[in-house]
Design a protein around this motif. Sequence first.
Motif, PDB file in Angstrom:
ATOM      1  N   GLU A  13       0.866  -1.450   0.186  1.00 41.59           N
ATOM      2  CA  GLU A  13      -0.047   0.274   0.365  1.00 41.59           C
ATOM      3  C   GLU A  13       0.962   1.124   0.303  1.00 41.59           C
ATOM      4  OE1 GLU A  13      -3.832  -0.163   2.891  1.00 41.59           O
ATOM      5  OE2 GLU A  13      -2.883  -2.320   3.067  1.00 41.59           O
ATOM      6  N   GLY A  14       2.043   1.192  -0.640  1.00 42.01           N
ATOM      7  CA  GLY A  14       3.217   2.760  -0.589  1.00 42.01           C
ATOM      8  C   GLY A  14       4.058   2.093   1.173  1.00 42.01           C
ATOM      9  N   PRO A  15       5.250   2.748   0.765  1.00 41.81           N
ATOM     10  CA  PRO A  15       6.021   3.137   2.002  1.00 41.81           C
ATOM     11  C   PRO A  15       5.513   3.857   2.961  1.00 41.81           C
ATOM     12  CG  PRO A  15       6.523   4.949  -0.305  1.00 41.81           C
ATOM     13  CD  PRO A  15       5.347   3.769  -1.025  1.00 41.81           C
ATOM     14  N   ASP A  16       4.963   4.648   2.631  1.00 45.62           N
ATOM     15  CA  ASP A  16       4.493   5.019   3.978  1.00 45.62           C
ATOM     16  C   ASP A  16       3.207   4.462   5.166  1.00 45.62           C
ATOM     17  OD1 ASP A  16       2.320   5.858   2.010  1.00 45.62           O
ATOM     18  OD2 ASP A  16       0.724   7.238   3.008  1.00 45.62           O
ATOM     19  N   ASP A  17       2.340   3.001   4.631  1.00 52.25           N
ATOM     20  CA  ASP A  17       1.695   2.774   5.392  1.00 52.25           C
ATOM     21  C   ASP A  17       2.151   2.091   6.541  1.00 52.25           C
ATOM     22  OD1 ASP A  17      -1.395   2.036   5.158  1.00 52.25           O
ATOM     23  OD2 ASP A  17      -0.067  -0.159   4.263  1.00 52.25           O
ATOM     24  N   MET A  18       3.531   0.920   6.002  1.00 51.72           N
ATOM     25  CA  MET A  18       3.409   0.830   7.293  1.00 51.72           C
ATOM     26  C   MET A  18       4.308   0.974   8.569  1.00 51.72           C
ATOM     27  SD  MET A  18       3.773  -2.377   8.709  1.00 51.72           S
ATOM     28  CE  MET A  18       3.597  -2.064  10.707  1.00 51.72           C
ATOM     29  N   PRO A  19       4.586   2.733   8.403  1.00 56.83           N
ATOM     30  CA  PRO A  19       5.474   3.792   9.115  1.00 56.83           C
ATOM     31  C   PRO A  19       3.825   3.683  10.114  1.00 56.83           C
ATOM     32  CG  PRO A  19       6.689   3.631   6.995  1.00 56.83           C
ATOM     33  CD  PRO A  19       5.445   2.697   7.191  1.00 56.83           C
ATOM     34  N   ALA A  20       2.828   4.308   9.153  1.00 54.60           N
ATOM     35  CA  ALA A  20       1.625   5.278   9.798  1.00 54.60           C
ATOM     36  C   ALA A  20       1.340   4.008  10.299  1.00 54.60           C
ATOM     37  CB  ALA A  20       0.795   5.412   8.464  1.00 54.60           C
ATOM     38  N   HIS A  21       1.115   2.375  10.582  1.00 56.18           N
ATOM     39  CA  HIS A  21       0.507   2.016  10.636  1.00 56.18           C
ATOM     40  C   HIS A  21       2.020   1.286  12.643  1.00 56.18           C
ATOM     41  CE1 HIS A  21      -2.354   0.569   9.006  1.00 56.18           C
ATOM     42  NE2 HIS A  21      -1.333  -0.544   8.128  1.00 56.18           N
ATOM     43  N   VAL A  22       2.646   1.373  11.884  1.00 57.53           N
ATOM     44  CA  VAL A  22       3.407   1.378  13.639  1.00 57.53           C
ATOM     45  C   VAL A  22       3.692   2.907  14.523  1.00 57.53           C
ATOM     46  CG1 VAL A  22       5.834   1.398  14.292  1.00 57.53           C
ATOM     47  CG2 VAL A  22       5.015  -0.436  12.555  1.00 57.53           C
ATOM     48  N   ARG A  23       2.987   4.048  14.305  1.00 63.54           N
ATOM     49  CA  ARG A  23       2.998   5.881  14.384  1.00 63.54           C
ATOM     50  C   ARG A  23       2.146   5.440  15.499  1.00 63.54           C
ATOM     51  NH1 ARG A  23       4.757   8.496   9.014  1.00 63.54           N
ATOM     52  NH2 ARG A  23       6.724   7.971   8.960  1.00 63.54           N
ATOM     53  N   ALA A  24       0.433   4.328  14.207  1.00 63.74           N
ATOM     54  CA  ALA A  24      -0.351   4.914  15.727  1.00 63.74           C
ATOM     55  C   ALA A  24      -0.520   3.820  16.370  1.00 63.74           C
ATOM     56  CB  ALA A  24      -1.732   3.641  14.640  1.00 63.74           C
ATOM     57  N   ALA A  25       0.101   2.733  16.485  1.00 64.65           N
ATOM     58  CA  ALA A  25       0.124   1.955  17.536  1.00 64.65           C
ATOM     59  C   ALA A  25       0.851   3.118  18.420  1.00 64.65           C
ATOM     60  CB  ALA A  25       1.011   0.624  16.968  1.00 64.65           C
TER      61      ALA A  25
END
Lengths: 140, 140, 140
Positions: C84-96
């Motif tokens: 889903e793009g290079p910004d997707d997984m970092p976004a999940h971690v920052r949300a966690a």
Amino acid sequence: MIRQASTTLSFRPAGPGLQEITREIASWTAGTGIRHGLLTLHVRHTSASLLIQENADPDVRSDLERFFRRLVPEGDPIFEHTAEGPDDMPAHVRAALTATSISLPIVDGALTLGTWQGVYLWEHRTRAHRRDVVAHVIGE
Amino acid sequence: MIRQASTTLSFRPAGPGLQEITREIASWTAGTGIRHGLLTLHVRHTSASLLIQENADPDVRSDLERFFRRLVPEGDPIFEHTAEGPDDMPAHVRAALTATSISLPIVDGALTLGTWQGVYLWEHRTRAHRRDVVAHVIGE
Amino acid sequence: MIRQASTTLSFRPAGPGLQEITREIASWTAGTGIRHGLLTLHVRHTSASLLIQENADPDVRSDLERFFRRLVPEGDPIFEHTAEGPDDMPAHVRAALTATSISLPIVDGALTLGTWQGVYLWEHRTRAHRRDVVAHVIGE
């Protein structure tokens, strides 16, 4: 009329990582008959935590697990609390970085989780433990 | 019948680190006479936070403090908000990484804390500040 | 008499970072007429989060954004969820690392936010998304 209910749900994660508990939570909530209100979950441990996260691609969960293990590694010489094993203090830190309690509104008989959201119990210890989650609902 | 109560509890941590506030919280909750319900705590500051963590070995608290100080160090050149001192912006980040509000079910007249859990106020600033925690309980 | 209300508030952050939503939250809460109780907010996404933080110097928000982007960078080879793009997984971690739900007591007709506290929706994705926040209030 506003009323409430509570219970303790017990889980035994097979090992470290994110275990989905959405179904158990939703099922108990539905059974209370409360169709509009507030659900609160609280994990009664300091080396496991609760997380609402993506329920689609399982890679999200393994990426989360890997990221947190690198961020808070075992064997870090900064830790003095090592008597309970090398995985214990990192587990406390990972729990502190996530959540011990979460709240979710209930509307029209359903948890207001987004399409891609699930509720997870995050086991941070290496060895399997029984984990108790207290669930409380208030509403009508 | 469902009813509610709220108050503001003030603390003055001696300095940075985790100060246990379980007794004050439990005592106020018991005084409301609400034996089944939901307790919510909210810290009214952006450089202190709330945490439920291990209440046994004090090394867990000093390890947590040390880990967070290394993860978010003072003097990081990434920070532009430095007018309130070098410890201010790291305090905001540490607060963002932990929790400003936590909720705890009350069952049979007691907070549903696990055997090893305590409620902590985490002071992230170097200098002593008065810290206000709003407590709200709803139940019966 | 204790009663409750809930709604879904939709926001469209212009891009990544912290968008203040205090006014919208406070306005809806005041409109319910509930002057003493508990407000709970829940963001229905896994790549955005909720935060109570300083509402004075905007540098605090840009410092927070910059710190979290360095802590959880795009392009980290540890991530396998990249479809889903290079910004997707970092976004999940920052949300966690931050919060999906927060609770705030209401006293005398006002949210019990501290003088320097505001409620923020934290967008972690690069591209603009509509973000739904469920608000629930119970009280009288």
